[in-house]
Motif scaffolding. Structure first.
Motif, short mmCIF file in Angstrom:
data_model
loop_
_atom_site.label_atom_id
_atom_site.label_comp_id
_atom_site.label_asym_id
_atom_site.label_seq_id
_atom_site.Cartn_x
_atom_site.Cartn_y
_atom_site.Cartn_z
N VAL A 127 0.83 -1.20 0.00
CA VAL A 127 0.00 0.00 0.00
C VAL A 127 0.87 1.26 0.00
O VAL A 127 2.07 1.22 0.24
CB VAL A 127 -0.94 0.03 1.24
CG1 VAL A 127 -1.95 -1.09 1.19
CG2 VAL A 127 -0.12 -0.02 2.53
N GLY A 128 0.20 2.38 -0.27
CA GLY A 128 0.82 3.69 -0.07
C GLY A 128 1.83 4.10 -1.12
O GLY A 128 1.68 3.84 -2.32
N ASP B 73 5.41 -0.50 2.52
CA ASP B 73 4.46 -0.69 3.61
C ASP B 73 3.38 -1.68 3.18
O ASP B 73 2.88 -1.64 2.04
CB ASP B 73 3.82 0.64 4.00
CG ASP B 73 4.85 1.63 4.55
OD1 ASP B 73 5.79 1.18 5.22
OD2 ASP B 73 4.71 2.83 4.27
N ASP C 290 -9.65 0.28 5.49
CA ASP C 290 -8.30 0.74 5.82
C ASP C 290 -7.86 1.85 4.86
O ASP C 290 -7.31 2.87 5.28
CB ASP C 290 -7.32 -0.43 5.76
CG ASP C 290 -5.91 -0.01 6.15
OD1 ASP C 290 -5.56 -0.12 7.33
OD2 ASP C 290 -5.16 0.44 5.26
N LEU C 291 -8.10 1.66 3.57
CA LEU C 291 -7.70 2.67 2.59
C LEU C 291 -8.48 3.97 2.77
O LEU C 291 -7.96 5.05 2.47
CB LEU C 291 -7.89 2.13 1.17
CG LEU C 291 -7.01 0.95 0.77
CD1 LEU C 291 -7.39 0.44 -0.62
CD2 LEU C 291 -5.53 1.32 0.81
N ARG D 222 -9.12 5.60 5.35
CA ARG D 222 -8.57 6.50 6.37
C ARG D 222 -7.31 7.20 5.89
O ARG D 222 -6.74 8.02 6.61
CB ARG D 222 -8.28 5.73 7.66
CG ARG D 222 -7.18 4.73 7.48
CD ARG D 222 -6.79 4.01 8.77
NE ARG D 222 -5.74 3.04 8.49
CZ ARG D 222 -4.47 3.35 8.33
NH1 ARG D 222 -4.07 4.61 8.40
NH2 ARG D 222 -3.57 2.41 8.06
N ARG D 223 -6.84 6.90 4.69
CA ARG D 223 -5.59 7.49 4.20
C ARG D 223 -5.81 8.90 3.70
O ARG D 223 -6.94 9.34 3.52
CB ARG D 223 -4.97 6.58 3.14
CG ARG D 223 -4.60 5.23 3.74
CD ARG D 223 -4.00 4.23 2.80
NE ARG D 223 -3.73 2.99 3.52
CZ ARG D 223 -2.60 2.72 4.16
NH1 ARG D 223 -1.61 3.61 4.14
NH2 ARG D 223 -2.45 1.59 4.82
N ASP D 224 -4.70 9.63 3.47
CA ASP D 224 -4.82 11.07 3.22
C ASP D 224 -5.29 11.39 1.80
O ASP D 224 -6.35 11.99 1.60
CB ASP D 224 -3.51 11.78 3.55
CG ASP D 224 -2.29 11.18 2.88
OD1 ASP D 224 -2.44 10.23 2.09
OD2 ASP D 224 -1.16 11.65 3.15
N ASN E 200 -2.43 7.95 -2.60
CA ASN E 200 -1.79 7.13 -1.57
C ASN E 200 -2.71 6.03 -1.06
O ASN E 200 -2.36 5.33 -0.10
CB ASN E 200 -1.34 8.00 -0.39
CG ASN E 200 -0.27 8.99 -0.78
OD1 ASN E 200 0.54 8.73 -1.67
ND2 ASN E 200 -0.26 10.14 -0.13
N ALA E 201 -3.88 5.91 -1.66
CA ALA E 201 -4.89 4.95 -1.20
C ALA E 201 -5.10 3.85 -2.23
O ALA E 201 -6.22 3.38 -2.44
CB ALA E 201 -6.20 5.66 -0.89
N HIS F 99 -8.02 14.76 -1.44
CA HIS F 99 -8.20 13.98 -0.22
C HIS F 99 -9.16 12.82 -0.47
O HIS F 99 -10.04 12.90 -1.32
CB HIS F 99 -8.67 14.85 0.93
CG HIS F 99 -10.06 15.40 0.78
ND1 HIS F 99 -10.37 16.44 -0.09
CD2 HIS F 99 -11.22 15.05 1.37
CE1 HIS F 99 -11.65 16.71 0.00
NE2 HIS F 99 -12.20 15.88 0.87
N ARG G 226 -1.88 16.17 7.94
CA ARG G 226 -2.14 15.94 6.53
C ARG G 226 -2.07 17.22 5.71
O ARG G 226 -1.80 17.18 4.51
CB ARG G 226 -3.48 15.23 6.36
CG ARG G 226 -3.41 13.81 6.90
CD ARG G 226 -4.71 13.06 6.83
NE ARG G 226 -4.47 11.64 7.13
CZ ARG G 226 -5.41 10.71 7.14
NH1 ARG G 226 -6.66 11.05 6.86
NH2 ARG G 226 -5.11 9.47 7.42
#
Length: 422
Positions: A6-7, A24, A88-89, A91-93, A97-98, A124, A135
């Motif tokens: 991820v990321g 990661d 999970d994805l 909550r990413r910024d 990045n998701a 976002h 962020r």
């Protein structure tokens, strides 16, 4: 149990860009006990993060977050086998990045990150963005890394609302410096400042910097006129120099004193160098800036005007300047000081390629002063019973003669010195 990359590693691979080498991973359908049984090493204090037993990559359990208080630490995490990858994805910024990659190479992209990569948009992911003020800094850093990307209007609006709500005020110093220092080392550090100003965050985090915009300078020496515009050009020069972080931080803060110049001394800013030192100290203390960056920034702020003017200095004035800058004890730091001053001199509209002979002249003077063998001079004097003060005068005179010879050679081979005004 499924494992996904991820990321940033996924993002950089899709951009065909060099990353930092970190990879990661997120594990779905597992528990801490299961990972421990498989040989993973726990490292996370706030949430379950582990090191892979062979690769030592970071592996985190899929998790969700819930905001419980203001600031970076105000979160409650939930990690369990029933948390999905999409949760999970979410909550990413940023959408870019998701994106996750499965073990078979397939991509999972529920929020359109690939689309935004292709369009060059920083956007976002969702409402979770506003729960973490760090962020905003990360967004500004990514904007500095990829100056060809634009920031989605709705993301800028969200950042403004976060600033107005006071979220930025709760940031801890270590995270501010961590993100800011990384942003200074990106391809376009000035864009980080521009974005932070646009959303109102710079005024909260570094009012000393924010106040430079709108402050005039003499047009004959600063065609860009505005001090903030000058600062952006100086940062461009540090990128051109491939300057290290201490030089970039010194360039960032060298003109802080211009926000204090009395109205009757505008636009020439007489005395702004000395006045700015206390602002550099204040900002450095608030951000807990490392000593190498802080000390160089203070020296550059205090002495950059004198370095600019040094092309007309005689040997005595040059030696005094070297000694004030502690150049005889710290020649490597003095080289960085000259680098920051050169960035300042060239960070002016249309003057980016103007020669800066002061740097070479002062470097030659320092080399000559360092070549004086103080041990050879002091030995016979000590044997004759001379005092330390008397020996010091002899060494000082020897250095003065060496500096005079060095700058004479430089002056004979150069034209009229270029002395940019502050």
């Amino acid at each position: 149990m499924q494992t996904y990359l991820v990321g940033g590693a996924v993002r950089d691979a899709l951009m065909q860009a060099a990353g930092d080498g970190d990879r990661d991973w997120v594990v779905v359908g597992a528990t801490p006990e299961k990972l421990l049984a498989l040989g993973y090493t726990p490292v996370g204090k706030d949430f379950p993060v582990f090191l892979h037993p062979i690769t030592h990559d970071e592996v985190a359990l899929a998790r969700t977050e819930r905001k419980t208080a203001r600031g970076y630490h105000g979160f409650q995490f939930h990690a369990a086998p029933d948390v999905t990858l999409e949760q999970d994805l979410a909550r990413r910024d940023l959408t870019i990045n998701a994106i996750a990659q499965a073990e078979d190479g397939s991509l999972i992209d529920p929020f359109g990150g690939q689309r935004d990569l292709q369009a060059g948009v920083l956007r976002h992911v969702g409402a979770a963005f506003e729960e973490d003020p760090v962020r905003i800094l990360r967004l500004a850093r990514f904007a500095a890394r990829w100056p060809h990307f634009r920031v989605a209007p709705e993301t800028l609006d969200l950042c403004r609302r976060m600033v107005e709500a006071g979220e930025v005020d709760a940031l801890v110093a270590e995270r501010v410096w961590q993100e800011f220092s990384r942003g200074l080392m990106e391809a376009a550090p000035g864009r980080m400042l521009t974005l932070l100003r646009e959303v109102g965050a710079l005024a909260r985090l570094a009012p000393e910097l924010d106040r430079l915009w709108g402050v005039p300078q003499p047009a004959e020496h600063h065609p860009e006129i505005d001090t903030g515009a000058h600062l952006l050009l100086v940062l461009e020069q540090t990128v051109r120099q491939q300057a290290p972080l201490p030089v970039r931080f010194a360039a960032l803060t060298h003109d802080l004193g211009k926000s204090l110049t009395p109205k009757d001394k505008l636009p020439r800013h007489i005395g702004h160098d000395a006045a700015g030192v206390r602002l550099v100290k204040r900002l450095s203390e608030r951000w807990r800036v490392p000593s190498d960056c802080r000390e160089l920034a203070e020296a550059v702020c205090a002495e950059h005007v004198h370095v600019h003017q040094s092309g007309s200095f005689g040997a005595e004035a040059v030696l005094r300047l070297l000694q004030r800058c502690d150049a005889l004890r710290r020649p490597a730091r003095f080289a960085h000081l000259l680098q920051a001053c050169e960035a300042d001199a060239r960070g002016r509209a249309g003057l980016q390629d103007r020669p800066y002979p002061q740097a070479r002249r002062l470097a030659s003077a320092l080399a000559a002063a360092l070549a004086v063998d103080s041990a050879t001079l002091s030995g016979p004097l000590l044997a004759a019973g001379a005092t330390g003060e008397a020996i010091g005068r002899v060494i000082q005179q020897a250095r003065l003669r060496a500096v005079a010879d060095a700058i004479q050679v430089k002056d004979d081979s150069a034209g009229a010195p270029y002395a940019p005004a502050p």
